[in-house]
Write an enzyme that holds these catalytic residues in place. Structure first.
Site, short mmCIF file in Angstrom:
data_model
loop_
_atom_site.label_atom_id
_atom_site.label_comp_id
_atom_site.label_asym_id
_atom_site.label_seq_id
_atom_site.Cartn_x
_atom_site.Cartn_y
_atom_site.Cartn_z
N LYS A 29 -1.65 -8.48 7.53
CA LYS A 29 -0.52 -8.73 6.64
C LYS A 29 0.73 -9.00 7.46
CE LYS A 29 1.07 -5.36 3.98
NZ LYS A 29 1.24 -4.45 2.81
N ASN A 85 -5.34 -3.70 -5.88
CA ASN A 85 -5.40 -2.64 -4.89
C ASN A 85 -6.68 -1.80 -4.97
OD1 ASN A 85 -2.86 -3.41 -4.00
ND2 ASN A 85 -1.78 -1.93 -5.26
N ASP A 116 1.49 2.13 -6.62
CA ASP A 116 1.33 0.78 -7.15
C ASP A 116 -0.09 0.64 -7.70
OD1 ASP A 116 1.24 -1.86 -7.79
OD2 ASP A 116 1.63 -2.63 -5.78
N GLU A 127 -9.04 -2.78 8.60
CA GLU A 127 -10.40 -3.23 8.34
C GLU A 127 -10.43 -4.04 7.06
OE1 GLU A 127 -13.07 0.51 10.05
OE2 GLU A 127 -12.34 0.54 7.99
#
Length: 478
Positions: A165, A300, A295, A253
């Site tokens: 990210k 997610n 969140d 990962e």
């Protein structure tokens, strides 16, 4: 206890920002979460292709873009999401004045990830020019463009697949001005109920977002959850790859599985089990770990039908809860389950949801709303989130909100914003999956452990460490 802050997680919206793009090339198209589907083939591409994600104050003022697009207050957030995604009109237009609707409509198509050259620039700056030597493969085309950054799939020299990210340049510096932009939007909306307390809510969210921009903090949170859930039979947390992580880059990962929303086609028994586990995890986070991932976005959670497990992603939005808060909050849930109206009022005042000076009418509305929300923990078991009962609860709360907002004297306690975002998301996921959950039994087990002297209190600062003191400090507060 109602209407805390709603983040909305508008996937795919770039941060606001700065210089004009040097080229008028179309950027890569947006993708869903990187781990919800197989990634595209490596796109290659020159670094000079694509428009850079801008970071200037002028561009922010022109588009009112960036972080502000992801924010919202209760019904405002829902309306903004539907507007920006091109979905149905908001169901409650009274909470979204026409001026704000028109502004949001103009913002619908500001979504694009960084081009390759800009992503590489961030990686070089954060990890040094030799970062590529640690990888066997790096897919330049992002597999997700999210709110604060975008995600690429890569492969380590060892052959392990990873997700990297990369934070958008300048997004951390833009949050403050984006909050001011949203406050400006709200100032153009005189029809919003005064009980929203938007300035207080947005300042709380500003602090949350500023913390989310620190990927080192997110890496530590992920490691902490991985430790706390290490032996859990149902939930998995991907490990952080420290050599390829920094304050603006996070490597973990690659999580296996498919988007949780695809579980809607699973057999009823499987859906029931998934929903039960989601509720169990939420209550564990609040009342055992006192550390919560706040969140609840579908993206997610990755469900692996082969192992019947869920992989948890994205630990940027996390927070701790003080014992004093959870002591009272668990009693509010217990009071709602037992339909103890006097205790609901008393505990709501202890938690600062009520000031004690509200009118009798407002207190009655508050109690009605809490009782509705507590039905799954005290009603017929298992609670069918997908049946008419769950829909009746949602409609009932929506019907009470406008009156509550008109009479509320103060903002809700700060911890409730993130907590209610998570609880609401879990209930919504259970409803969409049509889960049937023994909520009362799950809560009762958590409740007994919370006050029991044998269950050690997890030290929130040190993963896995339990000091000598137990949960119980005598009897539950009255």
């Amino acid at each position: 206890m109602l209407l805390g802050l709603s983040r909305g997680s508008l996937r795919g919206f770039r941060p606001s920002g700065a210089r004009d793009p040097p080229r008028n090339r179309d950027p890569p198209r947006n993708r869903d979460h990187p781990q919800n589907r197989d990634p595209p083939q490596h796109q290659g591409g020159a670094r000079g292709q694509g428009r850079p994600v801008p970071v200037s104050r002028m561009a922010r003022a022109a588009t009112m873009g960036g972080v502000a697009l992801q924010l919202g207050l209760g019904a405002l957030a829902k309306a903004a999401r539907t507007r920006l995604r091109g979905q149905e009109r908001p169901r409650d237009p009274a909470l979204l004045p026409p001026q704000l609707q028109r502004i949001l409509e103009r913002l619908r198509h500001h979504a694009e990830p960084m081009p390759g050259w800009q992503s590489f620039a961030v990686l070089d700056e954060e990890l040094g020019p030799g970062w590529r030597d640690q990888l066997q493969e790096f897919q330049e085309f992002p597999v997700a463009a999210a709110s604060l950054g975008q995600v690429h799939r890569a492969r380590l020299r060892s052959g392990a697949d990873v997700a990297i990210k990369i934070q958008y340049p300048g997004v951390a510096l833009s949050i403050g001005s984006d909050i001011e932009n949203l406050l400006t939007l709200l100032s153009l909306s005189p029809g919003l109920p005064k009980g929203l307390f938007p300035a207080h809510s947005l300042r709380t969210l500003q602090r949350e977002l500023e913390l989310e921009c620190d990927y080192e903090r997110e890496a530590a949170s992920a490691a902490r959850f991985r430790s706390l859930l290490g032996s859990d039979p149902f939930f998995r947390v991907p490990a952080v790859v420290a050599p390829l992580s920094s304050r603006r880059v996070l490597c973990t990962e690659w999580g296996r599985g498919e988007a949780l929303e695809r579980g809607q086609s699973l057999p009823q028994e499987r859906r029931d089990q998934i929903c039960s586990q989601l509720l169990r995890l939420c209550l564990l986070e609040l009342f055992q770990f006192r550390f919560m991932q706040t969140d609840p976005n579908w993206a997610n959670f990755l469900y692996d039908p082969q192992s019947h497990t869920v992989t948890l992603l994205d630990f940027g939005a996390t927070r701790e809860f003080e014992r004093e808060f959870t002591d009272h909050y668990i009693e509010v849930i217990r009071a709602a389950a037992e339909r103890d109206e006097e205790k609901i009022l008393r505990k709501s005042r202890d938690l600062k949801f009520l000031t004690g000076f509200e009118s009798q009418a407002l207190q009655s509305l508050h109690v009605q709303a809490v009782l509705l929300l507590g039905e799954p923990f005290g009603g017929p078991q298992p609670w069918d989130f997908g049946a008419l009962g769950g829909q009746r609860t949602a409609r009932g709360v929506r019907g009470l909100l406008p009156q509550i907002l008109r009479g509320r004297l103060g903002p809700p306690p700060e911890p409730s914003y993130a907590l209610h975002r998570k609880l609401g998301g879990v209930f919504l996921a259970c409803a969409r999956l049509g889960g049937r959950v023994h909520c009362r039994d799950i809560f009762q087990e958590i409740y007994e452990s919370y006050w029991g002297p044998q269950n050690p209190l997890v030290d929130p600062k040190i993963p896995g460490r339990a000091p000598g003191a137990g949960w119980g400090e005598g009897e539950p507060p009255r």
